[in-house]
Design a protein around this motif. Structure first.
Motif, PDB file in Angstrom:
ATOM      1  N   ASN A 207      54.059  45.070  25.094  1.00 56.71           N
ATOM      2  CA  ASN A 207      53.913  44.219  23.919  1.00 56.71           C
ATOM      3  C   ASN A 207      53.370  42.846  24.283  1.00 56.71           C
ATOM      4  OD1 ASN A 207      54.925  46.242  22.247  1.00 56.71           O
ATOM      5  ND2 ASN A 207      57.032  45.586  22.478  1.00 56.71           N
ATOM      6  N   VAL A 210      49.641  43.199  24.908  1.00 60.47           N
ATOM      7  CA  VAL A 210      48.836  43.293  23.677  1.00 60.47           C
ATOM      8  C   VAL A 210      48.654  41.916  23.046  1.00 60.47           C
ATOM      9  CG1 VAL A 210      48.822  44.224  21.338  1.00 60.47           C
ATOM     10  CG2 VAL A 210      49.453  45.692  23.244  1.00 60.47           C
ATOM     11  N   ARG A 214      45.064  40.053  22.594  1.00 60.77           N
ATOM     12  CA  ARG A 214      44.591  39.650  21.266  1.00 60.77           C
ATOM     13  C   ARG A 214      44.172  38.181  21.263  1.00 60.77           C
ATOM     14  NH1 ARG A 214      49.144  42.584  17.421  1.00 60.77           N
ATOM     15  NH2 ARG A 214      48.201  44.684  17.422  1.00 60.77           N
ATOM     16  N   LEU A 230      42.012  45.440  25.385  1.00 62.47           N
ATOM     17  CA  LEU A 230      42.924  45.381  24.248  1.00 62.47           C
ATOM     18  C   LEU A 230      43.125  46.767  23.642  1.00 62.47           C
ATOM     19  CD1 LEU A 230      44.588  43.914  22.131  1.00 62.47           C
ATOM     20  CD2 LEU A 230      42.477  43.345  20.933  1.00 62.47           C
ATOM     21  N   SER A 231      42.030  47.528  23.495  1.00 62.12           N
ATOM     22  CA  SER A 231      42.149  48.876  22.935  1.00 62.12           C
ATOM     23  C   SER A 231      43.017  49.757  23.819  1.00 62.12           C
ATOM     24  CB  SER A 231      40.746  49.476  22.767  1.00 62.12           C
ATOM     25  OG  SER A 231      40.841  50.814  22.310  1.00 62.12           O
ATOM     26  N   GLN A 234      46.685  48.744  23.465  1.00 60.73           N
ATOM     27  CA  GLN A 234      47.234  49.201  22.187  1.00 60.73           C
ATOM     28  C   GLN A 234      47.535  50.702  22.214  1.00 60.73           C
ATOM     29  OE1 GLN A 234      44.116  47.786  19.599  1.00 60.73           O
ATOM     30  NE2 GLN A 234      45.234  45.939  19.044  1.00 60.73           N
ATOM     31  N   ARG A 235      46.670  51.470  22.900  1.00 62.51           N
ATOM     32  CA  ARG A 235      46.955  52.907  23.018  1.00 62.51           C
ATOM     33  C   ARG A 235      48.237  53.154  23.804  1.00 62.51           C
ATOM     34  NH1 ARG A 235      41.405  53.241  24.264  1.00 62.51           N
ATOM     35  NH2 ARG A 235      41.943  53.693  26.450  1.00 62.51           N
TER      36      ARG A 235
END
Length: 244
Positions: A207, A210, A214, A230-231, A234-235
């Motif tokens: 967390n 991420v 961001r 970032l992608s 998030q995955r």
């Protein structure tokens, strides 16, 4: 031999045979070896032994398929280095005592990306890096701090004039609050936020990773490397949430 002596002798032989079956197995045969640590895999890659590193990495991923450190090492072997680190780069001369691992930690924010940095420069064995060697570092060079400005001499103050009589000012209508502007682009701050995000991802703090990535994307919009990181974070966060 009499019957009285034969019976105790048979009992002793039976007890000896039973005790022989309880001997411990030699070490290393009862259980399989534990999964290799990321440091062991990184050390093999540093020596250019990709085959052994890939074998240990495969065994480790079977035990921990979502381990962030292992996933970074897997990308370092399987994916294209320029695709991961970006096409922009700047020249750098290796200083005495510097290694590929130290450069990856200081300039990329993650020591596990040492093999990525080596492949980025076409180096098969990162341990062969020598002082004075010219390499390319992905990204843009850090900005140098501007020298402090000297204070300009001020003109001598004039004596104040007496205020003229004016009519009382009417109260003005309150102004609407100005819209908050989006944060200005700051590639240097974006690199720091990206490095903090990748370090948090390496420590399993998904967390936090991420959130930092961001922030990096907001400070450097349109950066494809930050967008990919970032992608990916998030995955991983989505996978962790589904497992809970």
């Amino acid at each position: 031999m009499t019957r009285r002596t034969a019976a105790p002798l048979g009992l002793m032989l039976l007890l000896a045979a039973c005790s022989g079956g309880d001997r411990p197995a030699p070490p290393g045969t009862a259980a399989s070896a534990p999964a290799a640590a990321p440091d062991t895999i990184l050390s093999l890659l540093d020596q250019g032994d990709v085959g052994a590193a890939r074998k240990l990495l495969k065994a480790a991923l079977k035990r921990e398929p979502m381990n962030p450190s292992l996933l970074v090492l897997k990308d370092s072997i399987d994916r294209d280095a320029k695709e991961m680190l970006g096409p922009d780069s700047y020249g750098y001369t290796v200083q005495p005592g510097e290694t590929m691992t130290l450069l990856a930690q200081r300039l990329l924010g993650n020591r596990l990306k040492a093999y990525q940095l080596a492949r980025y420069n076409g180096i098969d064995r990162p341990a062969s890096l020598a002082a004075g060697q010219a390499i390319r570092i992905p990204g843009t060079p850090p900005r140098r701090a501007d020298p402090p400005r000297t204070a300009e001499p001020r003109a001598p103050a004039r004596s104040p004039r007496p205020p003229a009589a004016t009519a009382p000012a009417r109260p003005s209508a309150p102004r609407p609050p100005a819209p908050t502007a989006a944060p200005a682009a700051n590639p240097a701050a974006a690199r720091q936020a990206r490095a903090a995000g990748l370090a948090a991802l390496n420590q399993g703090k998904v967390n936090v990773a991420v959130a930092q990535l961001r922030r990096a994307a907001a400070l450097d919009p349109g950066n494809p490397v930050i967008a990919r990181d970032l992608s990916r974070a998030q995955r991983i966060a989505a996978t962790v949430r589904t497992r809970r």
